[in-house]
Enzyme design. Structure first.
Site, mmCIF file in Angstrom:
data_model
loop_
_atom_site.group_PDB
_atom_site.id
_atom_site.type_symbol
_atom_site.label_atom_id
_atom_site.label_comp_id
_atom_site.label_asym_id
_atom_site.label_seq_id
_atom_site.Cartn_x
_atom_site.Cartn_y
_atom_site.Cartn_z
ATOM 1 N N ASP A 1 0.876 -1.174 0.000
ATOM 2 C CA ASP A 1 0.000 0.000 0.000
ATOM 3 C C ASP A 1 0.911 1.221 0.000
ATOM 4 O OD1 ASP A 1 -2.082 1.805 0.277
ATOM 5 O OD2 ASP A 1 -2.322 1.456 2.428
ATOM 6 N N GLU B 1 -1.486 -1.384 -4.707
ATOM 7 C CA GLU B 1 -2.760 -0.671 -4.793
ATOM 8 C C GLU B 1 -2.701 0.335 -5.935
ATOM 9 O OE1 GLU B 1 -5.214 0.583 -1.186
ATOM 10 O OE2 GLU B 1 -4.309 2.483 -1.838
ATOM 11 N N ASP C 1 -2.273 0.809 7.164
ATOM 12 C CA ASP C 1 -1.541 0.614 5.908
ATOM 13 C C ASP C 1 -1.093 -0.836 5.747
ATOM 14 O OD1 ASP C 1 -0.997 3.723 5.195
ATOM 15 O OD2 ASP C 1 -0.738 3.350 7.336
#
Length: 168
Positions: A11, A71, A144
């Site tokens: 992420d 992501e 995260d």
């Protein structure tokens, strides 16, 4: 030949880049490692990107993943923020590509849908379901890291993931 597949979810962020490593054993998802890469806040952007790149390279070298999952970038009204995030994604992809690891990308809503059952799930819901799916004693923190684990789980559930493609 090994029938275990290792997936590294990431992420990206310039302040915090979450990571999550899972191993697929049969139909089980086993947590291997998770946490964050945190460049010092006083670093210039170029130095932060270097820390992120080196951190991802270390994770790849340590865990030898079969896939890296990142992501996708969301559309931001703040062009500067979008550019910074895009550059963080870029250094992650370079680190994976340098080591010959396939890269996959999923939108946050797709990872939420895969883990929680709705693409509009809250961070709290994602943490809770990741905890359950990976049999963790507590929810993964920070958010995260939970998001990175959710990305790895999302990829593990995709039809494109054929165990034979990853056998070593």
């Amino acid at each position: 030949m090994s029938n275990q597949v290792i997936i590294l979810g990431l992420d990206p962020g310039t302040k915090i880049t979450g990571f999550g490593v899972i191993r697929i054993e049969g139909h089980q998802y086993v947590p291997v490692d998770y946490g964050c890469i945190r460049p010092p806040s006083h670093y210039k952007l170029s130095e932060r990107y270097l820390v992120i790149c080196q951190g991802v390279e270390q994770l790849i070298d340590q865990h030898q993943p079969h896939a890296v999952v990142v992501e996708t970038q969301y559309v931001s009204k703040n062009v500067q923020s979008a550019m910074k995030l895009g550059m963080a994604r870029g250094v992650i992809m370079i680190a994976a590509k340098k080591r010959g690891i396939p890269i996959y990308e999923y939108a946050p809503s797709k990872a939420k849908l895969a883990v929680v059952g709705t693409g509009r799930a809250s961070k709290y819901q994602v943490q809770g379901m990741v905890q359950r799916l990976l049999n963790l004693s507590i929810p993964p923190t920070p958010e995260d890291a939970a998001d990175a684990l959710a990305l790895a789980i999302c990829h593990a559930q995709m039809p494109i993931l054929k165990q034979s493609q990853y056998e070593t």
